[in-house]
Design an enzyme around this catalytic site. Structure first.
Site, mmCIF file in Angstrom:
data_model
loop_
_atom_site.group_PDB
_atom_site.id
_atom_site.type_symbol
_atom_site.label_atom_id
_atom_site.label_comp_id
_atom_site.label_asym_id
_atom_site.label_seq_id
_atom_site.Cartn_x
_atom_site.Cartn_y
_atom_site.Cartn_z
ATOM 1 N N MET A 47 -6.680 2.173 10.501
ATOM 2 C CA MET A 47 -7.457 2.226 11.741
ATOM 3 C C MET A 47 -6.843 1.221 12.706
ATOM 4 S SD MET A 47 -9.930 4.457 11.345
ATOM 5 C CE MET A 47 -11.066 4.053 12.658
ATOM 6 N N HIS A 101 1.115 -4.370 14.995
ATOM 7 C CA HIS A 101 0.006 -3.808 15.779
ATOM 8 C C HIS A 101 -1.190 -3.910 14.840
ATOM 9 C CE1 HIS A 101 -1.451 -0.568 18.764
ATOM 10 N NE2 HIS A 101 -2.481 -0.787 17.948
ATOM 11 N N LEU A 102 -2.244 -4.531 15.286
ATOM 12 C CA LEU A 102 -3.433 -4.703 14.454
ATOM 13 C C LEU A 102 -3.793 -3.389 13.771
ATOM 14 C CD1 LEU A 102 -5.927 -6.387 13.588
ATOM 15 C CD2 LEU A 102 -7.036 -5.581 15.663
ATOM 16 N N HIS A 103 -3.968 -3.434 12.466
ATOM 17 C CA HIS A 103 -4.414 -2.255 11.735
ATOM 18 C C HIS A 103 -5.253 -2.681 10.533
ATOM 19 C CE1 HIS A 103 -0.362 -3.244 10.184
ATOM 20 N NE2 HIS A 103 -0.740 -2.723 9.022
ATOM 21 N N VAL A 104 -6.275 -1.892 10.279
ATOM 22 C CA VAL A 104 -7.184 -2.136 9.167
ATOM 23 C C VAL A 104 -6.970 -1.038 8.141
ATOM 24 C CG1 VAL A 104 -9.589 -2.453 8.481
ATOM 25 C CG2 VAL A 104 -8.854 -3.148 10.777
#
Length: 144
Positions: A47, A101-104
């Site tokens: 996400m 890139h920020l990702h969860v």
């Protein structure tokens, strides 16, 4: 020239923009969720916020809640849409962050699935059709 909120060299920005292929299972004005190409377990979703930020600390405070509302919903979809007894939700910030890139990560889990600590065995989808079938199951669960 890069668009506002986008890094021209970022793979995840390209996926968000639709310039690179991905098995997208969720997309709205806040976030995009797509299958990890090297999943810990099949159905592993990443996400990402639509805007390019590298880490959680870089995400403006007013966007943290909306992003994690989507992560929460994806965790529910993974449990309901796949044979998963639970989920592992995780994020790296810089160290072990393969894309800046920020990702969860929302990873399906089951008892005795072999995951031990942070030594994650990786799997592959047999083919694009299998990956798409997992993406479809998650899309359907999100619509419930």
């Amino acid at each position: 020239m890069s668009e506002p909120g986008r890094d021209a060299d970022c793979l995840f920005c390209a996926i968000v923009a639709g310039d690179k292929p991905a098995h997208v299972v969720f997309s709205d004005e806040t976030a995009v969720g797509f299958l990890d190409t090297r999943p810990v377990f099949k159905g592993h979703v990443l996400m990402v916020p639509r805007e390019h930020v590298e880490t959680l600390v870089d995400l403006p405070p007013e966007r943290v809640g909306p992003l994690f509302e989507r992560v929460r919903e994806m965790a529910r979809a993974v449990e309901e849409g796949l044979p998963a007894a639970g989920t592992f939700v995780a994020m790296n910030n810089r160290i072990s962050q393969s894309v800046a890139h920020l990702h969860v990560h929302v990873v399906p889990r089951n008892r005795k699935d072999g995951l031990r600590g942070f030594f994650w065995p990786r799997q592959k989808y047999a083919d694009e059709a299998e990956a798409e079938s997992y993406a479809g199951k998650l899309r359907a669960a999100l619509e419930r």
